[in-house]
Design an enzyme around this catalytic site. Structure first.
Site, PDB file in Angstrom:
ATOM      1  CG  ASP A   1      -2.321   0.600   0.825  1.00 43.86           C
ATOM      2  OD1 ASP A   1      -2.347   1.752   0.341  1.00 43.86           O
ATOM      3  OD2 ASP A   1      -3.341  -0.087   1.013  1.00 43.86           O
TER       4      ASP A   1
ATOM      5  CG  HIS B   1     -15.544  -1.164  -4.138  1.00 42.27           C
ATOM      6  ND1 HIS B   1     -16.527  -1.072  -3.179  1.00 42.27           N
ATOM      7  CD2 HIS B   1     -14.377  -0.870  -3.499  1.00 42.27           C
ATOM      8  CE1 HIS B   1     -15.986  -0.720  -2.018  1.00 42.27           C
ATOM      9  NE2 HIS B   1     -14.698  -0.604  -2.191  1.00 42.27           N
TER      10      HIS B   1
END
Length: 425
Positions: free
Chosen positions: A276, A322
């Site tokens: 990340d 998403h």
């Protein structure tokens, strides 16, 4: 023979299933649900009454809509100002303004603790009381309900409510304006959020500029990810992790490593690498259990850049795609391709929008509401199964969806795509 009307049928469903719930609670020696502040939370989460509870909620939802009628269904079911009192309760700490250990306080005491005028506090809290948040047992005295007491006692819930009221609610009010301004756009900064917050940055980049907003967002996501149907244990049970042997799992966009930690704790032969942004993995490294330091590691990586860890058996994307319009979701999948060996798996852990009639209207609300939340904040979307097939096809024909599993009681599905061959773009 008299035909039972729909409203009578719904009433029977409610009555029959309520009897089941009551009997179960009695057998377990648990109290019946109430609004009393001492009422324990979670008594209705027992797996033995999940179906009965859902049947009651579905039937009451439909019965409520029928009793409203068409006009009130449109005008009263979704009051536009319902978030005003909730936003103020969180913003000014009203639920936490009671004397220590007390569940009652006067409007004057709460006002003094919050620096708001007493008249304003009274208006706000009486609005919340209409929704069964707080109660007024006698004139001028505010008493907690189980909802307001839970809010006072749960910091992560307060962070979630704050994030919704400060970030998502304003974005929702500007979503139609964004659709008008940028029709058909696939840019993540062409969302209601951008108009509401007057920024050209994506929601992630904008929030990361401010330490307090970033912390609130992270805490809110931590709270939300522990909600019913989103827990990591569904993913652990829904996939054959034990068959992987001594394998490496790359957790792409894995945030603080919640999924990787759960996998490593359950399957000692597996190693996980959490990827990340640098400031995100820093928090994960700080909170990593000491007994996992040799099997869970963290790496700074932007998933829009080429995947640096080549040859792993599994690459996971949990609730990543998403957040992005198709154009960018395709790019994320393409950046994995150079690292994939034949037979490697890409696991997309996401919601799959239900087909028409697959779920009750009550259940479907959560999926459709999340879909519009993605539109409002990211100009992105939730996807149905055909959307997922097209997304992988657009990314590379080397991807083949080999299985789709939705674990019992899980809101997330496990979409497994197997890499069949290396292809040139």
């Amino acid at each position: 023979m008299t035909v039972m009307t729909r409203i009578a049928e719904l009433a029977l469903i409610i009555s029959t299933n309520t009897e089941q719930v009551d009997a179960h609670l009695a057998r377990r020696g648990l109290p019946s649900p109430s609004f009393d502040p001492d009422s324990p939370a979670g008594t209705l989460r027992d797996s033995q009454i999940v179906a009965a509870r859902l049947a009651i909620l579905e039937a009451t939802d439909e019965l409520h809509a029928l009793m409203l009628g068409p006009v009130e269904l449109l005008t009263r079911q979704q009051p536009y100002n319902s978030w005003i009192s909730l936003q103020a309760i969180v913003k000014f700490g009203l639920a936490s303004s009671f004397p220590p250990g007390q569940v009652e306080a006067s409007f004057a005491d709460i006002a003094a603790a919050s620096s708001l005028p007493e008249a304003t506090v009274r208006r706000l809290l009486r609005h919340a009381m209409a929704f069964r948040i707080f109660q007024e047992p006698s004139e001028g005295i505010v008493r907690h309900t189980t909802a307001s007491k839970t809010l006072a006692d749960t910091p992560l819930l307060r962070q979630w409510m704050g994030m919704v009221s400060e970030e998502l609610w304003p974005a929702a009010t500007k979503t139609v304006e964004a659709l008008t301004k940028w029709p058909g756009s696939e840019e993540p900064n062409h969302a209601g959020f951008n108009i509401a917050h007057d920024t050209d940055a994506t929601i992630f980049d904008e929030i990361s500029k401010y330490s307090d907003r970033h912390r609130r967002y992270a805490d809110a996501m931590t709270f939300y990810s522990k909600g019913a149907g989103l827990e990591a244990h569904h993913i652990l049970k829904g996939y054959d992790w034990s068959s992987l042997g001594e394998s490496t799992i790359v957790d792409v966009g894995g945030s603080h490593g919640t999924l990787s930690i759960a996998i490593a704790q359950a399957f000692p032969s597996l190693r996980c690498v959490v990827q990340d942004r640098p400031h995100v993995i820093g928090l994960g490294q700080e909170n990593l259990p000491s007994d996992l330091h040799d099997r869970v590691s963290f790496m700074a990586h932007d998933f829009f850049e080429e995947q640096p860890l080549r040859g792993a058996e599994i690459y996971t994307l949990r609730w990543i795609l998403h957040d992005w319009p198709d154009k960018y979701a395709v790019r994320i999948l393409q950046r994995l391709v150079p690292a994939l060996k034949p037979g490697a798996k890409v696991l997309v852990l996401e919601q799959v929008l239900p087909s028409v009639g697959e779920l009750s209207r009550y259940q479907e609300k959560a999926y459709r509401s999340m879909d519009l939340a993605m539109l409002a904040t990211h100009n992105a979307k939730e996807r149905d199964m055909e959307d997922w097939r097209q997304l992988f096809k657009m990314a590379d024909l080397g991807y083949e969806i080999t299985s789709v599993t939705t674990p019992k009681d899980s809101r997330l599905s496990i979409i497994e795509a197997t890499w069949q061959s290396q292809r040139a773009y």
